[in-house]
Scaffold this active site. Structure first.
Site, PDB file in Angstrom:
ATOM      1  CB  THR A 102      -0.895  -0.243   1.211  1.00 45.29           C
ATOM      2  OG1 THR A 102      -2.205  -0.786   1.042  1.00 45.29           O
ATOM      3  CG2 THR A 102      -1.865   1.581   1.342  1.00 45.29           C
ATOM      4  NE  ARG A 128      -8.904  -7.279   2.006  1.00 43.79           N
ATOM      5  CZ  ARG A 128      -8.095  -6.357   1.835  1.00 43.79           C
ATOM      6  NH1 ARG A 128      -7.699  -5.835   1.071  1.00 43.79           N
ATOM      7  NH2 ARG A 128      -7.334  -5.968   3.321  1.00 43.79           N
ATOM      8  CB  ILE A 129     -14.165  -2.939   1.168  1.00 41.43           C
ATOM      9  CG1 ILE A 129     -14.378  -2.903  -1.031  1.00 41.43           C
ATOM     10  CG2 ILE A 129     -13.631  -1.796   1.286  1.00 41.43           C
ATOM     11  CD1 ILE A 129     -16.088  -2.073  -0.665  1.00 41.43           C
ATOM     12  N   GLY A 130     -10.009  -2.990   1.600  1.00 44.53           N
ATOM     13  CA  GLY A 130      -9.876  -2.992   2.798  1.00 44.53           C
ATOM     14  C   GLY A 130      -9.334  -2.200   3.607  1.00 44.53           C
ATOM     15  CG  ASP A 131      -6.070  -0.504   6.043  1.00 40.17           C
ATOM     16  OD1 ASP A 131      -4.931  -0.100   6.086  1.00 40.17           O
ATOM     17  OD2 ASP A 131      -6.021  -1.773   5.060  1.00 40.17           O
ATOM     18  CB  THR A 136       0.707   0.279   4.790  1.00 45.33           C
ATOM     19  OG1 THR A 136       1.119  -0.691   4.212  1.00 45.33           O
ATOM     20  CG2 THR A 136       1.673   0.714   5.255  1.00 45.33           C
ATOM     21  N   GLY A 137      -0.682  -2.875   6.052  1.00 50.52           N
ATOM     22  CA  GLY A 137      -0.483  -3.578   6.577  1.00 50.52           C
ATOM     23  C   GLY A 137      -1.604  -4.300   6.384  1.00 50.52           C
ATOM     24  CE  LYS A 138       0.012 -10.074   8.264  1.00 53.62           C
ATOM     25  NZ  LYS A 138       0.123 -11.442   8.510  1.00 53.62           N
TER      26      LYS A 138
END
Length: 316
Positions: free
Chosen positions: A187, A215-218, A237-239
């Protein structure tokens, strides 16, 4: 008080021995983007303009997981997302599920400025992009040979993979995944403050390798991957799922507001206490020009500069 800027190209399980051909292009891009951001701040551009400008540059670089370098879904397609937020007004815009928009971050800003909404996704976001006349291309533009290889690796391993580094030989890949779980991610994001204390944050990503379609992330979730108010601007940024559960970006601001912590104290607490080890990194700035870039992963591609002359470009 003075201007400051920080940017990242993703945090994760970045190998300490990352080969030069993988390391140097990313570091060169970070240096160039930092220079672009610093020049814009010195020229009097608003922090909102600066973070958009820098993230556009990062999106256009195929070495990072955003825009041109976006990783692929389980169907071999791209679904890009981005978010931008202004600290003083808390105005914000976010987009998800983009397949043809060259610079997702600029569409997020248009959502903020040209609609009564905060968040547009998938067909509606694509239609809005065409309506606004932003640059679009055939989705094949975003599909790089490197990301096709990453998807192949992830599907062979039957996993969702957070990976923007080198395609690894199968035997090495299996060993690395067995030892370390999820691997690297990419990211991109930027935060900035001007000499008047105005703050802004922006984040953009292609998501996870082999992610489910839809899928939608953070990244586009306000308070998770991106947040700005009068106390700080944060890009994480990350999981993604861990960042959403931990409301990582908002928690930095909340600790400053409700507990009176400094920016560095608040960010350190969130990264060390609120997120499982190996899941998160962030960049943040305060109205007084403080900068912090903590992470609990092996590394984070990052860069920062302040008006008093401090600058840093680093990975580990």
């Amino acid at each position: 008080m003075g201007w400051a800027i920080a940017l990242h190209g993703g945090a994760g399980d970045i190998p300490l021995d990352l080969p030069p051909d993988r390391r140097e292009p990313r570091l060169a891009c970070l240096r160039r983007c930092l220079e672009i951001g610093v020049d814009a701040l010195k020229a009097g551009r608003t922090p909102l303009d600066v973070v958009e400008l820098v993230v556009r540059e990062l999106e256009n670089n195929p070495h990072f997981n955003a825009g041109r370098g976006s990783v692929l879904t389980t169907n071999g397609t791209v679904e890009m997302e981005a978010c931008i937020m202004d600290g003083n007004t808390k105005n914000c815009g976010a987009v998800s599920g983009l397949t043809t928009v060259v610079n997702a971050i600029s569409l997020a800003r248009l959502v903020m400025e040209k609609t009564p909404h905060i968040y547009l996704a998938f067909d509606g976001a694509e239609a809005f992009a065409r309506e606004q006349g932003v640059e679009t291309v055939d989705s094949s533009h975003f599909i790089t040979p490197e990301n096709i290889e990453r998807l192949k690796q992830a599907q062979e391993a039957n996993r969702v993979q957070i990976d923007y580094t080198q395609p690894m030989k199968k035997e090495v890949k299996i060993e690395t995944h067995a030892a370390n779980g999820d691997s690297q991610l990419g990211t991109v994001g930027c935060v900035a403050v001007d000499s008047k204390g105005n703050l802004a944050a922006a984040t953009s990503t292609g998501g996870l390798v082999n992610k489910m379609v839809g899928r939608i992330g953070d990244t586009p979730v306000i308070g998770a991957g991106t947040y700005a108010n009068s106390l700080c601007a944060v890009s994480a940024t990350g999981k993604g799922e861990a960042i959403i559960r931990g409301t990582i970006s908002r928690d930095v601001a909340a600790l400053m507001e409700y507990k009176g912590l400094s920016l560095k104290e608040a960010a350190a607490y969130v990264v060390e206490k609120n997120a499982p080890k190996g899941t998160v990194g962030l960049v943040a700035v305060s109205p007084t020009g403080e900068v912090t870039m903590p992470f609990n992963t092996t590394g984070m591609f990052r860069a920062c500069a302040t008006e008093d002359g401090y600058s840093e470009v680093a990975i580990h």
